[in-house]
Design a protein around this motif. Structure first.
Motif, short mmCIF file in Angstrom:
data_model
loop_
_atom_site.label_atom_id
_atom_site.label_comp_id
_atom_site.label_asym_id
_atom_site.label_seq_id
_atom_site.Cartn_x
_atom_site.Cartn_y
_atom_site.Cartn_z
N ALA A 565 2.67 4.13 -7.43
CA ALA A 565 3.51 3.19 -7.94
C ALA A 565 3.91 2.95 -9.52
O ALA A 565 5.02 2.67 -10.00
N ASP A 673 10.53 10.37 -4.89
CA ASP A 673 9.25 9.78 -4.67
C ASP A 673 8.53 10.93 -4.05
O ASP A 673 8.83 11.36 -2.76
N ASN A 697 1.33 11.90 -6.13
CA ASN A 697 0.26 11.19 -5.78
C ASN A 697 -1.00 12.20 -5.74
O ASN A 697 -1.28 12.80 -4.67
C1 LIG Z 1 1.31 6.04 -1.09
C2 LIG Z 1 2.86 5.92 -1.57
C3 LIG Z 1 3.29 5.08 -2.58
C4 LIG Z 1 2.53 4.42 -3.61
O1 LIG Z 1 1.42 4.99 -4.18
P1 LIG Z 1 0.29 4.10 -4.66
O2 LIG Z 1 -0.71 5.23 -5.55
O3 LIG Z 1 -0.31 3.55 -3.61
O4 LIG Z 1 0.67 3.30 -5.81
C5 LIG Z 1 4.80 5.11 -3.05
N1 LIG Z 1 5.74 5.78 -1.95
C6 LIG Z 1 4.92 6.35 -0.80
C7 LIG Z 1 6.12 7.00 0.09
C8 LIG Z 1 3.92 6.49 -0.93
O5 LIG Z 1 3.40 7.03 0.63
#
Ligand SMILES: *Cc1c(COP(=O)(O)O)cnc(C)c1O
Length: 949
Positions: A565, A673, A697
């Protein structure tokens, strides 16, 4: 074949499984499956270019060599980072224990009571030390927590203040520099005006909604804020205090003085410095703001039998529900680090902490005394652990660095020295030796500590803390080791079975990736040391940046954001800066498909954008015509599109290139994303689909363990035009040429955790990464085919394939009275953690097996799902008393003398043969969510109080 290859360890299915798996899926080869899965025009035609993969042994040798390039000095810089001792019992049993670090966020409370209890301890510790009513279960770092405090105070402004447009926020000049930078970043898009100044000269008559103070101040002084806070209250100005957690052991709590929010870091409670993180920040406030608290809160409730149980409370506050109405985007936080810091308090207890804090204060006083005797002036009349010596910087610095010591050179003729838990008398003498050289005098040797008295009487702590039993029971190593084990046993982690969480990518967190984290050459480095001392880190971080840049097909990377995020927010702020640089600062429309993750709209709102939601078509894809209409309608103000790829529905949309060019034609940038990057690595990339920026991530795709809900690392990778704007840091030069202000406190965010992803990429190399993606896709499609006829998969690609995950529809079972939650809870009886429940579609499960799961484990999971399907068929809408509704079944249920359920004990607890040899017992029955929210209790309550309720 290279039997030493890490890929063989990381990827689950064996070569010999391949024929059967391909046959089940209905293809002749892996190549055919990928061809049928990823659309032609985005599939990479060449390979990404990475160094040749290292074996585990080669890697460990390499990383030890790099570690030796870090020159770890004795560092007294302070500024929110202080070396401490990680108690070995905590290091070995938590930090180095997959039972703790591979757990998921505790959404499935019945199999997460261990970490929920550890987090409740953390919250209780924070509540006690800060003197507040409520604390959350951690935030990302002190600077972002301060920014969250500002946002909360802004959101809860008095109604009459809003009418007056009261938008000013006062920041004490004693605030830490990185916190100020974060406040600058966060305030501007929200329309908050920052005013920095001396709190003693503050004029309370002007139009401010809030203020923030640092306690003790940046320079080390301990102010008595009682009067300031009282005056602020009279003027309807709300007060946040950023407080050093260890100092609060000796200083009266900000809560006692009437503060509205207290924030800080718990790093010095046993967490390695790690060149900036990860560490858990804390956030505490008053009960009246409970609906506006950012992040997760653990609360007490009861289970079906009325027994005490813990769970995540008040989840309707979260961005998943509030979306663009949310005031915070926090999702992943710092659970593992909060667990460790809370355990540090459990281990030391109130008296142990008092000893540590007193020693630290006495060390500072002893040092001040010695330096004064040498003829130096010590400028802080009051202090806890930080003294300020008047001296010429260049001279001190030269001698200090020769003796491998770092101080903070705060202004032209002050040297600031923060001592800590690890500072010994020998260390003090080493500091004194530096100054005697400066003075050209000999100093007498320090042989014992004197008793300090530099904490003003009015702020001497009088209120008790950590009186609860848990902080007064486990002070021997045997006792603590067993307490940690007792909690660990309640939690289902990856060391028990597959956790197939769609969108969260719970893959192997390999031991070889984790080992270097225990090395003090990595652990003991302060984030603000001169860059040349951190050469090992610099090489590793830059290499990782380059690897990620190559993998995403972009031009540059910033590792600063501490979660996905935060990455979203960083990426959007970079887009904003880019538009501004072109004289297009008015572009503020952000298009977001309706299926997007809740953090997307929350981040966009925080970045000052206006969110326009676009429709999904019937097959779950983006409705391109609706998107086109909206892009054209807003073409003059279009800032960007936020798009998840493959889509949140687990599909490689073939229209993606058309979508990205549509946005570009209308003047916008494309934000991808990257949570689903596990379906792309080395086969396609955001560059190829035409995006401009994405976050990754690292705690999903790149093997950093979830830690039970954090840490995370959410780097952003960007195209050429955005590179100049990558975020910087006020103390250490980093980021782009025209860097935006800080996104996280430390210049490279959670550097220590970056070692894990660096290991992952370095040991897999291009071939291994590509194979991993292929197997992730194969494993998902294998499950899809095995469940065929038992469960319907909601969306698939044009050729009927899933990507790396799939959504299984559970809504039809309502006919039998069965909800998706019943299936999730029943899976626990089979030894599995549920897949993602009701995201992105209510009433469904989203399954993502990852490449790390073996065929045998996939088969056990499918067998469990198919068996549950039979149980569903046997369920009857007219009775609640069935095996699914009663799930999960605890050992206590099984062992009652008269068994009264309409099925056997065997069916309840050992439904398939594999279960009996590896049984996992949920420690409570189904938790009552509504009860917990109605009766909010978020700290360890005395047992009696619970029994009355
Ligand atoms: C996990 C996730 C996020 C957020 O990531 P965080 O590290 O929890 O803040 C955003 N978008 C998608 C699609 C996710 O699966």
């Amino acid at each position: 074949m290279n039997t030493d290859s890490f890929a063989l360890r990381h990827i689950g299915p064996r070569r010999s499984d391949l024929p059967e798996m391909l046959k089940t899926v209905g293809v002749d080869s892996m190549e055919q499956l990928i061809f049928e899965t990823i659309p032609d025009d985005i599939r990479l035609k060449g390979d990404i270019v990475l160094d040749k993969a290292l074996s585990e042994n080669e890697y460990l040798e390499h990383i030890t060599e790099l570690a030796s390039k870090n020159r770890v000095f004795k560092t007294y810089i302070g500024l929110g980072y202080n070396q401490s001792f990680t108690p070995p019992v905590i290091q070995r049993n938590i930090l180095e224990n997959p039972g703790w670090y591979t757990a998921y966020t505790p959404y499935q409370a019945e199999i997460a009571q261990g970490r929920l209890e550890a987090l409740l301890n953390f919250q209780t510790m924070v509540v006690d030390l800060t003197g507040m009513e409520l604390a959350n279960a951690s935030l990302l770092d002190e600077a972002t927590a301060a920014a969250e405090a500002m946002a909360l105070l802004f959101a809860v402004r008095e109604r009459d203040q809003k009418k007056d447009d009261v938008v000013k926020f006062f920041v004490s000049e004693e605030i830490l520099p990185q916190t100020l930078s974060l406040l600058e970043t966060r305030s501007e898009p929200l329309g908050i005006e920052l005013v920095v100044g001396n709190h003693e000269a503050f004029d309370f008559s002007s139009g401010f909604f809030g203020m923030i103070l640092q306690y003790p101040g940046r320079t080390g002084r301990v102010y008595n804020y009682k009067e300031v806070i009282a005056k602020a209250k009279d003027a309807q100005i709300k007060v946040a205090v950023a407080a050093d957690i260890l100092s609060l052991v000796k200083l009266e709590s900000p809560g006692t003085f009437g503060a509205d929010v207290v924030v800080g870091t718990t790093q010095r409670f046993g967490i390695p410095l790690g060149y900036g993180g990860p560490h858990a920040a804390y956030f505490a406030t008053k009960e009246e703001y409970k609906r506006s608290i950012p992040g997760r809160i653990i609360g007490v409730t009861k289970d079906t039998d009325g027994n005490r149980a813990l769970r995540m409370a008040l989840q309707t506050r979260e961005q998943h529900i509030k979306r663009d109405k949310a005031t915070s985007n926090i999702c992943t936080a710092q659970v593992l680090l909060a667990v460790m810091a809370g355990m540090y308090a459990v281990y030391h207890g109130p008296r142990g902490l008092m000893n540590i804090a007193t020693n630290v204060h006495n060390s500072a006083a002893t040092l001040a005394d010695s330096l004064e005797k040498l003829g130096f002036e010590q400028l802080n009349e009051t202090y806890f652990d930080t003294i300020a010596i008047k001296a010429d910087h260049s001279q001190v610095r030269q001698i200090a660095e020769k003796k491998e010591v770092n101080f903070y050179y705060s202004n032209s003729n002050t040297v600031s020295i923060s001592v800590n838990e690890t500072t010994t008398i020998k260390d003090l003498n080493r500091i004194v030796a530096i100054f005697s050289e400066v003075a050209g005098k000999t100093a007498s040797e320090i042989t014992e500590l004197i008793t300090g008295n530099k904490i003003p009487k009015e702020v001497n702590r009088k209120t008790e803390f950590l009186t609860n039993e848990v902080f007064n029971s486990y002070h021997s190593e045997t006792e603590l080791m067993r307490y940690i084990k007792k909690l660990e046993r309640k939690d289902l982690s990856l060391n028990h079975s597959m956790i197939s969480l769609g969108s969260c990518t719970m893959k192997l967190n390999a031991a070889a990736e984790m080992l270097p984290l225990s090395d003090p050459q990595w652990g003991n480095m302060h984030p603000f040391v001169p860059i040349e001392q951190a050469e090992g880190y610099q090489q590793m971080l830059h290499k990782l940046e380059d690897q990620l840049t190559e993998i995403t097909g972009f031009a540059g990377t910033s590792l600063q954001p501490n979660s996905g995020a935060q990455g979203e927010y960083a990426g959007l702020m970079v887009i904003r800066a880019y538009h501004e640089s072109k004289g297009q600062g008015h572009r503020n429309i952000c298009l977001i498909p309706s299926s997007a993750h809740g953090t997307n709209p929350a981040s966009a709102t925080m970045a000052g954008m206006k969110v326009i939601v676009t429709k999904a078509s019937e097959n779950g894809n983006i409705d391109v015509e609706d998107l086109r209409e909206k892009a054209i309608e807003h073409r003059d103000n279009l800032s960007c599109l936020m798009v998840t790829y493959p889509s949140t529905h687990g599909v490689y949309e073939s229209a993606i290139k058309e979508i990205t060019s549509l946005i570009h034609e209308n003047g916008g940038q494309v934000y991808m994303d990257g949570a689903n990057m596990n379906a792309q690595v080395a086969l396609t990339h955001p560059g190829a689909i035409g995006a401009d920026v994405c976050h990754l991530n690292l705690h999903k795709t790149f093997a950093i363990p979830h830690g039970g809900g954090g840490p995370g690392v959410g780097p952003i990778c960007v195209a050429k035009q955005l590179v100049p704007f990558l975020p910087g840091n006020p103390l250490i030069k980093s980021g782009g040429e025209n860097a935006i202000s800080a996104i996280s406190a430390a210049p490279w965010g959670s550097s220590l955790a970056c070692l894990i992803s660096y290991a992952y990429i370095t040991m897999l190399g291009m071939e291994g990464l590509k194979k991993s993606t292929q197997y992730a896709i194969l494993n998902a499609n294998y499950i899809k085919e095995r469940l065929h006829g038992h469960f319907d998969v909601l969306y698939t690609g044009e050729r009927g394939r899933a990507a790396h995950e799939m959504i299984v529809d559970c809504r039809p079972f309502k006919e039998n009275g069965i909800e998706v939650t019943d299936i999730a809870k029943r899976l626990m009886d089979y030894g599995f953690h549920a897949p993602t429940v009701s995201f992105p579609v209510a009433g469904t499960l989203m399954i993502e097996p990852t490449e790390s799961e073996s065929k045998a484990e996939l088969d056990r999971f499918c067998d469990a799902m198919i068996a549950i399907r039979k149980e569903i068929d046997a369920s009857d809408k007219n009775t609640e008393n069935n095996i699914l509704k009663n799930a999960p079944h605890t050992l206590a249920m099984l062992t009652v003398d008269n068994w009264e359920f309409p099925y056997s004990r065997q069916e309840a607890a050992f439904p398939l043969s594999y279960v009996s040899e590896n049984k996992f017992w949920p420690s409570v029955r189904r938790v009552d969510d509504a009860y917990g929210d109605r009766n909010l209790v978020c700290s360890c309550e005395p047992i009696e109080s619970y029994m009355e309720a």
